[in-house]
Enzyme design. Structure first.
Site, PDB file in Angstrom:
ATOM      1  N   ALA A  64     -26.637  14.396  74.219  1.00 58.06           N
ATOM      2  CA  ALA A  64     -26.651  14.496  75.140  1.00 58.06           C
ATOM      3  C   ALA A  64     -27.463  14.688  76.707  1.00 58.06           C
ATOM      4  O   ALA A  64     -27.796  16.311  76.538  1.00 58.06           O
ATOM      5  CB  ALA A  64     -25.179  14.576  75.943  1.00 58.06           C
ATOM      6  N   GLY A 108     -25.900  15.332  70.720  1.00 59.54           N
ATOM      7  CA  GLY A 108     -25.295  13.341  69.841  1.00 59.54           C
ATOM      8  C   GLY A 108     -26.794  13.418  69.107  1.00 59.54           C
ATOM      9  O   GLY A 108     -26.414  12.464  68.536  1.00 59.54           O
ATOM     10  N   GLU A 111     -25.858  14.380  65.510  1.00 60.68           N
ATOM     11  CA  GLU A 111     -24.792  13.678  65.523  1.00 60.68           C
ATOM     12  C   GLU A 111     -25.001  11.536  65.213  1.00 60.68           C
ATOM     13  O   GLU A 111     -24.039  10.881  64.242  1.00 60.68           O
ATOM     14  CB  GLU A 111     -23.736  12.648  66.407  1.00 60.68           C
ATOM     15  CG  GLU A 111     -22.820  13.893  66.813  1.00 60.68           C
ATOM     16  CD  GLU A 111     -21.189  14.090  68.206  1.00 60.68           C
ATOM     17  OE1 GLU A 111     -22.088  13.872  69.482  1.00 60.68           O
ATOM     18  OE2 GLU A 111     -20.825  13.965  68.218  1.00 60.68           O
ATOM     19  N   GLU A 131     -22.348  22.214  71.284  1.00 62.31           N
ATOM     20  CA  GLU A 131     -21.295  21.652  72.677  1.00 62.31           C
ATOM     21  C   GLU A 131     -20.408  22.355  72.675  1.00 62.31           C
ATOM     22  O   GLU A 131     -20.054  22.809  73.940  1.00 62.31           O
ATOM     23  CB  GLU A 131     -20.562  20.344  71.844  1.00 62.31           C
ATOM     24  CG  GLU A 131     -21.556  18.722  72.150  1.00 62.31           C
ATOM     25  CD  GLU A 131     -22.286  18.244  70.407  1.00 62.31           C
ATOM     26  OE1 GLU A 131     -22.315  19.647  69.654  1.00 62.31           O
ATOM     27  OE2 GLU A 131     -22.245  17.514  70.217  1.00 62.31           O
TER      28      GLU A 131
HETATM   29  N1  CO8 Z   1     -30.374  17.063  78.430  1.00 65.93           N
HETATM   30  C1  CO8 Z   1     -31.511  17.607  79.641  1.00 65.93           C
HETATM   31  N2  CO8 Z   1     -32.521  17.753  79.350  1.00 65.93           N
HETATM   32  C2  CO8 Z   1     -32.736  18.893  78.133  1.00 65.93           C
HETATM   33  C3  CO8 Z   1     -31.936  18.922  77.434  1.00 65.93           C
HETATM   34  C4  CO8 Z   1     -30.883  18.240  77.526  1.00 65.93           C
HETATM   35  N3  CO8 Z   1     -30.536  18.039  76.084  1.00 65.93           N
HETATM   36  N4  CO8 Z   1     -32.372  19.994  76.387  1.00 65.93           N
HETATM   37  C5  CO8 Z   1     -33.856  20.646  76.594  1.00 65.93           C
HETATM   38  N5  CO8 Z   1     -33.944  19.914  78.327  1.00 65.93           N
HETATM   39  C6  CO8 Z   1     -35.118  19.881  79.079  1.00 65.93           C
HETATM   40  C7  CO8 Z   1     -35.067  21.319  79.106  1.00 65.93           C
HETATM   41  O1  CO8 Z   1     -34.419  21.628  80.631  1.00 65.93           O
HETATM   42  C8  CO8 Z   1     -36.580  21.422  79.498  1.00 65.93           C
HETATM   43  O2  CO8 Z   1     -36.941  20.553  80.942  1.00 65.93           O
HETATM   44  P1  CO8 Z   1     -37.491  21.304  82.071  1.00 65.93           P
HETATM   45  O3  CO8 Z   1     -39.573  22.355  81.400  1.00 65.93           O
HETATM   46  O4  CO8 Z   1     -38.209  20.520  83.125  1.00 65.93           O
HETATM   47  O5  CO8 Z   1     -36.930  22.763  82.084  1.00 65.93           O
HETATM   48  C9  CO8 Z   1     -37.243  20.609  78.290  1.00 65.93           C
HETATM   49  O6  CO8 Z   1     -36.207  19.883  77.555  1.00 65.93           O
HETATM   50  C10 CO8 Z   1     -37.548  21.779  77.202  1.00 65.93           C
HETATM   51  O7  CO8 Z   1     -36.270  22.483  76.914  1.00 65.93           O
HETATM   52  P2  CO8 Z   1     -37.070  24.290  77.013  1.00 65.93           P
HETATM   53  O8  CO8 Z   1     -37.513  24.422  78.121  1.00 65.93           O
HETATM   54  O9  CO8 Z   1     -34.882  24.689  76.870  1.00 65.93           O
HETATM   55  O10 CO8 Z   1     -37.187  24.280  75.729  1.00 65.93           O
HETATM   56  P3  CO8 Z   1     -36.886  25.524  74.594  1.00 65.93           P
HETATM   57  O11 CO8 Z   1     -38.153  25.312  73.136  1.00 65.93           O
HETATM   58  O12 CO8 Z   1     -36.602  27.025  75.151  1.00 65.93           O
HETATM   59  O13 CO8 Z   1     -35.279  25.038  73.727  1.00 65.93           O
HETATM   60  C11 CO8 Z   1     -33.455  23.437  73.452  1.00 65.93           C
HETATM   61  C12 CO8 Z   1     -35.198  23.675  73.133  1.00 65.93           C
HETATM   62  C13 CO8 Z   1     -32.978  24.246  72.057  1.00 65.93           C
HETATM   63  C14 CO8 Z   1     -33.786  22.384  72.621  1.00 65.93           C
HETATM   64  C15 CO8 Z   1     -33.044  23.952  74.619  1.00 65.93           C
HETATM   65  O14 CO8 Z   1     -33.659  23.150  75.320  1.00 65.93           O
HETATM   66  C16 CO8 Z   1     -31.290  23.394  74.840  1.00 65.93           C
HETATM   67  O15 CO8 Z   1     -30.773  24.161  74.024  1.00 65.93           O
HETATM   68  N6  CO8 Z   1     -31.186  22.471  75.081  1.00 65.93           N
HETATM   69  C17 CO8 Z   1     -29.532  21.622  74.748  1.00 65.93           C
HETATM   70  C18 CO8 Z   1     -29.023  21.555  73.907  1.00 65.93           C
HETATM   71  C19 CO8 Z   1     -27.942  21.282  74.502  1.00 65.93           C
HETATM   72  O16 CO8 Z   1     -27.191  21.966  74.164  1.00 65.93           O
HETATM   73  N7  CO8 Z   1     -27.119  19.463  73.569  1.00 65.93           N
HETATM   74  C20 CO8 Z   1     -26.177  18.822  73.238  1.00 65.93           C
HETATM   75  C21 CO8 Z   1     -25.573  18.305  74.437  1.00 65.93           C
HETATM   76  S1  CO8 Z   1     -23.920  17.576  74.299  1.00 65.93           S
HETATM   77  C22 CO8 Z   1     -24.072  16.543  73.641  1.00 65.93           C
HETATM   78  O17 CO8 Z   1     -24.862  15.997  72.639  1.00 65.93           O
HETATM   79  C23 CO8 Z   1     -23.053  15.696  73.043  1.00 65.93           C
HETATM   80  C24 CO8 Z   1     -22.882  14.489  72.462  1.00 65.93           C
HETATM   81  C25 CO8 Z   1     -21.280  13.771  72.748  1.00 65.93           C
HETATM   82  C26 CO8 Z   1     -21.574  12.713  73.022  1.00 65.93           C
HETATM   83  C27 CO8 Z   1     -20.334  11.781  72.994  1.00 65.93           C
HETATM   84  C28 CO8 Z   1     -21.077  10.532  73.435  1.00 65.93           C
HETATM   85  C29 CO8 Z   1     -19.471   9.491  74.391  1.00 65.93           C
END
Ligand code: CO8
Length: 257
Positions: A64, A108, A111, A131
């Site tokens: 998400a 997600g 998922e 999450e």
């Molecule tokens: N949302 C928005 N932007 C994101 C996300 C995200 N989930 N993940 C990465 N990005 C963005 C970063 O903010 C960054 O943007 P910017 O350059 O503008 O700062 C760009 O992508 C690159 O990311 P990183 O610089 O962080 O890259 P890294 O290689 O250092 O790290 C990771 C990559 C490991 C993927 C890291 O970005 C990370 O941990 N992301 C978050 C992952 C996360 O926590 N996901 C879970 C989200 S919650 C969820 O999915 C719940 C779903 C429930 C669904 C329910 C439906 C009803």
């Protein structure tokens, strides 16, 4: 379409999450587009299988979008009004889905992958349900599908720590079926989808339904259901065509009837 690529080749559709600047995270626009392509796949008779993947080589999807706040609408109104299907619950139930995991599959994103029928991944792919680290839980099937896919202890390790596993570990856990080089990943997934799509369409759909429905039934009832579906398919044109093609030493021409 803006953030979800969609193409069809032969009887196989390919869906590509495409928000590379955000690791293909799912924002409301992407969610709406995904719902539209899921519906198209399930209802278009020309589509017999689909591949789901992400654009670029960094991520399948980081889940998400954490930079978009969820809508402030009443949850009760959503749940008991227009319905509360998640973008995963809305995924196709009728056609087989092959997930080509080309990088991070988190939250997600994992998922979606778990709701696909077959998962293959590039060697650098990483998998997790983080999450719990961001103050929520997997709300699109993760707490249910992960333990049913890899077993309770390994699933609890991933769910409660939010830690990621790499592709080798994912293969060992049975989370993915194959590791494929990043250059051949999409082609391999599409080739699998084409092989599935060349089989008798009603048989393919029946198998997908039986596996989904039977898993929730006691084994004797599930086997009885299987027998019933076998009987339903016995009178189809495609069953006769399959036997005839075998006898005539040619490829079958299945019509889905
Ligand atoms: N949302 C928005 N932007 C994101 C996300 C995200 N989930 N993940 C990465 N990005 C963005 C970063 O903010 C960054 O943007 P910017 O350059 O503008 O700062 C760009 O992508 C690159 O990311 P990183 O610089 O962080 O890259 P890294 O290689 O250092 O790290 C990771 C990559 C490991 C993927 C890291 O970005 C990370 O941990 N992301 C978050 C992952 C996360 O926590 N996901 C879970 C989200 S919650 C969820 O999915 C719940 C779903 C429930 C669904 C329910 C439906 C009803």
């Amino acid at each position: 379409m803006g953030t979800v690529g969609f193409s069809i080749e032969g009887n196989v559709a390919t869906v590509t999450l495409d928000r590379r600047e955000a690791m293909n995270a799912i924002d409301p626009e992407t969610e709406a587009e995904l719902r539209a392509v899921w519906h198209r796949i399930d209802t278009d008779p020309a589509i017999r299988a689909a591949v789901v993947t992400g654009a670029g080589e960094k991520a399948f999807s980081a889940g998400a979008d954490l930079k978009t706040m969820p809508p402030a609408e009443s949850y009760a109104g959503k749940a008991f009004g227009a319905g509360d299907d998640s973008f995963v619950a809305a995924m196709p139930r009728e056609k087989p889905l092959i997930c080509a995991i080309n990088g991070y599959a988190l939250g997600g994103g994992l998922e979606i992958a778990l709701a696909c029928d077959i998962r293959i991944a590039a060697p650098h792919a990483r998998f997790g349900l983080p999450e719990v680290k961001v103050g929520t839980i997997p709300g699109a099937g993760g707490t249910q599908r992960l333990p049913r896919t890899i077993g309770a202890s390994d699933a609890m390790l991933m769910l409660l720590t939010g830690d990621m596993v790499d592709a080798t570990e994912a293969l060992r856990l049975g989370l993915i079926s194959r590791i494929v080089s990043v250059d051949s990943l999409l082609a391999e997934a599409q080739s699998l989808a084409h092989r599935i799509a060349s089989n008798a369409p009603l048989s393919v759909r029946a198998i997908k339904r039986l596996v989904a429905d039977g898993g929730a039934l006691p084994i004797d009832q599930a086997v009885r259901l299987e027998r019933l579906v076998w009987g339903v398919l016995r009178d189809t044109e495609d069953r006769i065509e399959g036997r005839r093609a075998f006898q005539e030493k040619r490829k079958p021409n299945y019509v889905g009837k």
